[in-house]
Structure formats: structure tokens, C-alpha cells
Design an enzyme around this catalytic site. Sequence first.
Site, PDB file in Angstrom:
ATOM      1  N   CYS A 261      -7.482  -5.723  -8.909  1.00 58.40           N
ATOM      2  CA  CYS A 261      -6.141  -5.571  -8.337  1.00 58.40           C
ATOM      3  C   CYS A 261      -5.372  -4.517  -9.122  1.00 58.40           C
ATOM      4  O   CYS A 261      -5.199  -4.648 -10.336  1.00 58.40           O
ATOM      5  CB  CYS A 261      -5.385  -6.891  -8.372  1.00 58.40           C
ATOM      6  SG  CYS A 261      -3.666  -6.732  -7.831  1.00 58.40           S
TER       7      CYS A 261
ATOM      8  N   ARG B 142      -4.041   1.841  -2.020  1.00 57.02           N
ATOM      9  CA  ARG B 142      -4.403   1.283  -0.725  1.00 57.02           C
ATOM     10  C   ARG B 142      -5.914   1.352  -0.564  1.00 57.02           C
ATOM     11  O   ARG B 142      -6.588   2.220  -1.134  1.00 57.02           O
ATOM     12  CB  ARG B 142      -3.744   2.031   0.437  1.00 57.02           C
ATOM     13  CG  ARG B 142      -4.045   3.502   0.501  1.00 57.02           C
ATOM     14  CD  ARG B 142      -3.693   4.115   1.842  1.00 57.02           C
ATOM     15  NE  ARG B 142      -4.548   3.632   2.903  1.00 57.02           N
ATOM     16  CZ  ARG B 142      -4.563   4.148   4.137  1.00 57.02           C
ATOM     17  NH1 ARG B 142      -3.743   5.134   4.437  1.00 57.02           N
ATOM     18  NH2 ARG B 142      -5.377   3.678   5.051  1.00 57.02           N
TER      19      ARG B 142
ATOM     20  N   CYS C 119       2.639  -7.464  -5.345  1.00 52.51           N
ATOM     21  CA  CYS C 119       1.682  -6.919  -4.371  1.00 52.51           C
ATOM     22  C   CYS C 119       2.181  -5.609  -3.764  1.00 52.51           C
ATOM     23  O   CYS C 119       3.321  -5.517  -3.300  1.00 52.51           O
ATOM     24  CB  CYS C 119       1.428  -7.940  -3.276  1.00 52.51           C
ATOM     25  SG  CYS C 119       0.240  -7.398  -2.038  1.00 52.51           S
TER      26      CYS C 119
ATOM     27  N   SER D 273       3.756  10.034  -1.116  1.00 52.45           N
ATOM     28  CA  SER D 273       3.566  11.447  -0.806  1.00 52.45           C
ATOM     29  C   SER D 273       2.234  11.997  -1.306  1.00 52.45           C
ATOM     30  O   SER D 273       1.622  11.471  -2.226  1.00 52.45           O
ATOM     31  CB  SER D 273       4.697  12.266  -1.429  1.00 52.45           C
ATOM     32  OG  SER D 273       5.933  11.887  -0.916  1.00 52.45           O
TER      33      SER D 273
END
Length: 547
Positions: free
Chosen positions: A490, A302, A515, A53
Site C-alpha cells: 500500500c 493508482r 486511502c 498532473s
Amino acid sequence: MSNITREQMEFDVLIIGGGPAGLSAAIRLKQLAPSVEICLIEKASEIGAHIVSGAVLELTALNELIPDWKQKGAPLDTPVNNERVFYLSSEEKSTTIPIIKSLMPAMNNHGNVIVSLGDFCRWLAAQAEELGIEIFPGFSGNELIIEDDKVVGIITGDMGLEKDGAQGANHEPGMELRAKYTMFAEGCRGSLSKKLMDKFNLRQGVDPQTYGLGIKELWEIPAHKHKPGYIQHSFGWPLDNSTYGGSWLYHFGDNLVSFGFVIGLDYKNPWLSPFEEMQRSKNHPVVKYHLEGGRRISYSARALSEGGLQSIPKLSFPGGVLIGDAAGFLNMPKIKGTHTAMKSGMLAAEAIAEALTTQEVEPISYQFRLRKSWLWKELYQARNIRPAFAKFGARIGTLYTGFDSMVRGKVPWTFHHRLADNEKLEAASACKKIEYAKPDDQLTFSRESSVFLANIDHRDDQPIHLKLKNPAIWKTVNWEVFHSPESRYCPAGVYEAVDTEEGKEPKLQINSQNCIHCKTCDIKDPTQNIDWETPEGGSGPNYPGGM
């Protein structure tokens, strides 16, 4: 292609990806051609499950696609009513940057709304299904079907494979989904989109794509602090002058705050950790005030396609098109990509509706429609902003942004991206090592506790979807030259250097079950040795609705 016998399904149009671009494309195409059979697949367990969100939505594309969205109950209940921009000059100090509509139009959010993007996509999916569009969540696009040099569909991923690729007891082969045209809306760095660009040479003559990594947390804060409609952006500390990035903070919903941090993946220092930079940025007073006393309830990350107009590939090919962030339609100065993704999908739908009538092999009018649209104009005006930061650094880049925004991008030059992000890293021995403080577990947190909040579901014995093309390269390049940058870039702790003590042989451990599908490894690995592939359908994060 394998020799496995697979079930086949045929449609007029197939759409890969259930985000804003794919759903908007499906709806627009059905509006234009009600009899067309459309299938949309989404790799998440449900529509919106991979979208956490908190986003600011510009309504331009939605007003064109569904003008009566209010009457249809779109979950857009928090209009922006107050916004501030800060330059953080140090760990304690900040300067307010005035938002002047005439000088900084990209930063002006009057008329925009703060949304749960996951809920918005679920609502779009409901509108699509009402029109008769078939939506299949939990199916990943695994392989292209190309016949006579034309894309004629995709194969979905097998279910029930063992870790070594052998067929397990509950094995179900993937299906062949065939269509006259296929629209790829996989989002940033889509695995099939990468293959398409290579197969049809779609990136010839354009700049390398450059990316950012956006890391986001959703917080529930005390009611007396909550200011629905308030948004805040900041840049500067903790990043140095050569590193692009900044944070956002949005108040919306029921005492919810979306806090996030974006960092350009063209950074040079391999010791840098985007996750740790995001965590320590919360200690600045202009951020800490909003989150202190609250409760962190979700976490995501992302990659974002930041290159802009110069980095957009050729968009059509025999049998299909690229849309949304799979192509790179993010408007970086606005820090928005939803309305642009939606518009790209709508334009592509119009081109495919025409191609279905004329039976063209390639829907080439998509590119022409784009050039005539407000989307092209918007990206053209913004074309120099992101490369200016790479060219001049944060301070001069900010000054240039003010000038370029004031003249609406009407300058006789265009800056370019010369190198891909993975080519920017410098040797670890040549860079200053960065020491990060331990988390306090109230405002700042570890990767492990963060990943837990992503509600990840990967079947433990499924094949690892993160592949090293040449395992030997890791020690000689990643370890010996860059000291394992993947263990820092990462944001989910997937990559871990082990046996690094004196006298032992260092190895890379891949914790693929962690992941969260950000694709950063696929982008930033120095030799492009890491290949991110789609895991079994339905795997990955699961962000619930109503948050």
C-alpha cells in the site's frame, strides 16, 4: 437492494466515471444523437480531482473526437521535443538506449504532447457540458440496479452514514439513476465493474488481468534545469531481473516535472515495497539531476491494467458496456492509456447510438467495432510485450521486446498470463528481506509526508470502505505466511500490523482515512480477502487544476 425510499432520475444513457473514457463517450454520443439525454457521474469532488498532473498524450483519438481542439483552447501546450531511454545497470551506472523509430515505434513520442491530465479532463468536461450533457461530480456509484437480468442503472452512495452504517443526522439516501444503457468508465479495478464481470461472467475464456502500480510525484524545479518537452524513461535498477517496472520523467508547464515509477503487481517477494523502490530510484544520477534542488508539490498512486489484449473481458452485457481502463485498454509498451481509453469510449458510444435506434437489449456491435478499429490493431501488435517480461524476466524480456517491436507483433504466437497477481506471492520465509534506507526529506520521503500532499478528504466518521471478507484470515495467512505484505504494497500507509511484539496477538489496523484510491489492496491481497468499495462521494484525493 435496500428498502430505503430513494429519489429516481431517468436518462437515455448513464456514464459512471468522469475520466478520458467516460467524457469522450459522452461527447461522441451527443455528436451522433443530439437529442439523447446523457448523465455522467464522477466520485471525485470535481472532474479531474482524482488525476494528478503529468502525462504524455497521443493525439490520435482527440483528433477524431474534436478536430478543432486547438481553436477550442485545449490545454495542450507542451509538445515532446526530446526523449531519452536509459537502462540502469546499477545504483550509479546507466546506458542510453537509442530510440530508433523503425525498431522501437512504441517508445517514439514525436508528435505527442505532455499534459496535465486533470486539466485536460476538465477541458473535456467543459466541451461535454456545452453539448448539454449533465455532469454530477461528488457522486459515487455504489450498487447496480438489475431487473430481468438487465442493468437498468445504479444507486449512488448514501451520504451522512455513521461509521457503523447507521443513518446520521445529515443522512441523505443515494439516488436511483436509471437509463436505457449504462457505460462503466470507473477506471482500473472499478468496484461496480467487478460486480458486472461476476454477474455476467464477462471474464470467461480470457486471461487473468495483470496490473501495475504507478506512483507519481509532481515537482517544481529550478528554472535553469527546466526543459519543457523533455521526457525520459528508465528501467533496471533498483528492481531485480524478475520484477517488471521502471520510471518516467516529464518536463512541462511552469517549471514542473512529473516523476513516476511503475512496478508490476505480479512481483513475488512479499518484503518488496513499491513505494520504497520508487523513493530509492530517485537517487540514481539520471533522475537525481532533474529533481535535486526542487520542491515536491503533489503525490498520487493508482493501479494500471497491464494485461493487454489477452485480458480484455467481454465488453457488452444486457443494458451496458465497459470502457477505458475498467476494461483494460492500456497500451503497456507505449506506457499510455489515455488515447486508447478515449477511443474505446467513442466506439462504445457509436454502438449505443445504434442500439438506441434498434432498441437492442445489449449493444453487441461495440465488440465488432473495436475489432475493426486502430485500437484493436495497436493492442494486437503489443500483445506479447508484457507477458514476455513475466515469462523471461527483465533482461531477456527487453531483448524480446526489441525483436517483437521490430516485426510489429507479427509473430505466429501469443503469450498468456497464467496466474493472477495475488497468486504470485511467495512465503516471506522463502524470500530475501529488503532493507530500505530512511528518507532524507529532500529527495526521498516517507509515506506519511507523501499522503499529506494528496490533499485527502475522508469524513472521519463515515463507514470504512475497505472491508475484510473474513477477518480471521489475516493472521493465519497474511501475517503467518506473508508477514503482512499489505503494510508494504500500500503506497499510503493504510494497512498497519500492530501488536507484533513477542507475546502479543498481531492485528491488522486499517487507516482508511489515508486511502488514495489506488486499488492495490483489492488486487494484491493473497486470498482476495480485501474488498475496496467506493467511499462517500467527494471523498479521497483532491488534486487542484493549474498544476
